[in-house]
Motif scaffolding. Sequence first.
Motif, PDB file in Angstrom:
ATOM      1  N   THR A 106      37.128  42.983  49.653  1.00 51.30           N
ATOM      2  CA  THR A 106      37.984  43.857  48.827  1.00 51.30           C
ATOM      3  C   THR A 106      39.471  43.721  49.144  1.00 51.30           C
ATOM      4  OG1 THR A 106      37.884  45.826  50.259  1.00 51.30           O
ATOM      5  CG2 THR A 106      36.091  45.531  48.651  1.00 51.30           C
TER       6      THR A 106
ATOM      7  N   TYR B 133      37.588  41.936  39.050  1.00 50.19           N
ATOM      8  CA  TYR B 133      37.151  40.982  40.067  1.00 50.19           C
ATOM      9  C   TYR B 133      37.738  41.407  41.405  1.00 50.19           C
ATOM     10  CZ  TYR B 133      36.028  37.804  36.168  1.00 50.19           C
ATOM     11  OH  TYR B 133      35.512  37.241  35.028  1.00 50.19           O
TER      12      TYR B 133
ATOM     13  N   ARG C 197      42.036  42.391  44.605  1.00 47.81           N
ATOM     14  CA  ARG C 197      41.373  42.953  43.423  1.00 47.81           C
ATOM     15  C   ARG C 197      42.275  42.739  42.210  1.00 47.81           C
ATOM     16  NH1 ARG C 197      37.504  46.595  41.589  1.00 47.81           N
ATOM     17  NH2 ARG C 197      38.169  48.080  39.992  1.00 47.81           N
TER      18      ARG C 197
ATOM     19  N   PRO D 285      34.545  36.862  42.679  1.00 47.13           N
ATOM     20  CA  PRO D 285      33.360  37.347  41.968  1.00 47.13           C
ATOM     21  C   PRO D 285      33.674  38.621  41.188  1.00 47.13           C
ATOM     22  CG  PRO D 285      33.249  38.004  44.268  1.00 47.13           C
ATOM     23  CD  PRO D 285      34.486  37.144  44.133  1.00 47.13           C
ATOM     24  N   LEU D 286      32.830  38.919  40.212  1.00 42.91           N
ATOM     25  CA  LEU D 286      32.959  40.181  39.492  1.00 42.91           C
ATOM     26  C   LEU D 286      32.777  41.353  40.453  1.00 42.91           C
ATOM     27  CD1 LEU D 286      30.925  39.495  36.233  1.00 42.91           C
ATOM     28  CD2 LEU D 286      33.327  40.190  36.316  1.00 42.91           C
ATOM     29  N   SER D 287      33.502  42.424  40.199  1.00 41.85           N
ATOM     30  CA  SER D 287      33.371  43.613  41.025  1.00 41.85           C
ATOM     31  C   SER D 287      31.981  44.214  40.876  1.00 41.85           C
ATOM     32  CB  SER D 287      34.428  44.648  40.631  1.00 41.85           C
ATOM     33  OG  SER D 287      34.193  45.874  41.281  1.00 41.85           O
ATOM     34  N   ARG D 288      31.405  44.649  41.978  1.00 41.20           N
ATOM     35  CA  ARG D 288      30.082  45.274  41.931  1.00 41.20           C
ATOM     36  C   ARG D 288      30.142  46.679  41.351  1.00 41.20           C
ATOM     37  NH1 ARG D 288      27.898  43.755  48.042  1.00 41.20           N
ATOM     38  NH2 ARG D 288      27.886  41.479  47.791  1.00 41.20           N
ATOM     39  N   ASP D 289      31.301  47.321  41.438  1.00 43.74           N
ATOM     40  CA  ASP D 289      31.429  48.714  41.004  1.00 43.74           C
ATOM     41  C   ASP D 289      31.810  48.863  39.541  1.00 43.74           C
ATOM     42  OD1 ASP D 289      30.842  49.542  43.570  1.00 43.74           O
ATOM     43  OD2 ASP D 289      32.944  49.568  44.183  1.00 43.74           O
ATOM     44  N   ASP D 290      32.266  47.784  38.917  1.00 45.50           N
ATOM     45  CA  ASP D 290      32.732  47.857  37.528  1.00 45.50           C
ATOM     46  C   ASP D 290      31.951  46.871  36.670  1.00 45.50           C
ATOM     47  OD1 ASP D 290      35.466  49.523  37.567  1.00 45.50           O
ATOM     48  OD2 ASP D 290      35.377  48.293  39.369  1.00 45.50           O
ATOM     49  N   ARG D 291      31.057  47.388  35.841  1.00 44.01           N
ATOM     50  CA  ARG D 291      30.348  46.502  34.922  1.00 44.01           C
ATOM     51  C   ARG D 291      31.329  45.982  33.877  1.00 44.01           C
ATOM     52  NH1 ARG D 291      25.006  50.248  33.725  1.00 44.01           N
ATOM     53  NH2 ARG D 291      24.159  50.209  35.852  1.00 44.01           N
TER      54      ARG D 291
ATOM     55  N   LEU E 124      34.999  39.658  48.382  1.00 46.59           N
ATOM     56  CA  LEU E 124      33.888  40.349  49.029  1.00 46.59           C
ATOM     57  C   LEU E 124      34.367  41.358  50.060  1.00 46.59           C
ATOM     58  CD1 LEU E 124      31.360  37.392  49.458  1.00 46.59           C
ATOM     59  CD2 LEU E 124      31.402  39.165  47.688  1.00 46.59           C
TER      60      LEU E 124
END
Length: 234
Positions: A143, A138, A146, A18-24, A141
Amino acid sequence: MSESIARLVMRTTANNLPLSRDDRPYQWSTTTYCDTLNWSIFRAAQKGSAMQLRIREYHRTRPQGVMNPGAAWIEFKDDEEDTSLKERFGVSMDVARAFLRGEMALPDPDHGLAERAGRLLKDGARPVVVTQYNRLAYNSLDTAVRITADHNLMYFALPWEARDDNDHPSPLGSLLAMEPDVIVEMKWYGELPHWAIDLHAYLKENTREERPSKFIVAMRWLLGETDGAKKRKK
């Protein structure tokens, strides 16, 4: 690596992580790196062991300066030959500025990497170079894996005189260099899943050479010691 290869790598990544939650996706990341007057952090980093101190900001459009009002992340990174340890604190830019001035701005500043960073500041460490880039990130979950792709990576000087004690953003200095290719990084701990093993092998086959860190590349450009990521001049 080339845009076409990076696109293939990230397509495979997107099918598995999934896309990283911390990096838009594709927002601008601006990172300000510190060093001392005698470049002790850079010299240690080239030998494979260094304590990095940096301030990171995120923006929707590319800022023309650093230390802008709003949120900031103070990051400490301890690089050894085979391991890397990082601590990250989300703070307001006012707190980040206070920390760089040597004030007791962080919780528990006398322990861990924060204590070592404090010693560097007492030794005269101040912001000297800046990187800016668009990142697509990405991660799993948990981590454990990455994978990131950095586009439009640029290296800037940050003039010493820009480091005063006021609360205004510091303007960027000269553009030192801009990467023509996409910088793809893969980090993990523990055992890789099968798809990631294959992807890592593909990355190694299609990467010309192992890249040093962005900090080392930026400092080499700043000091005129190399053509960026290539070997140092003798």
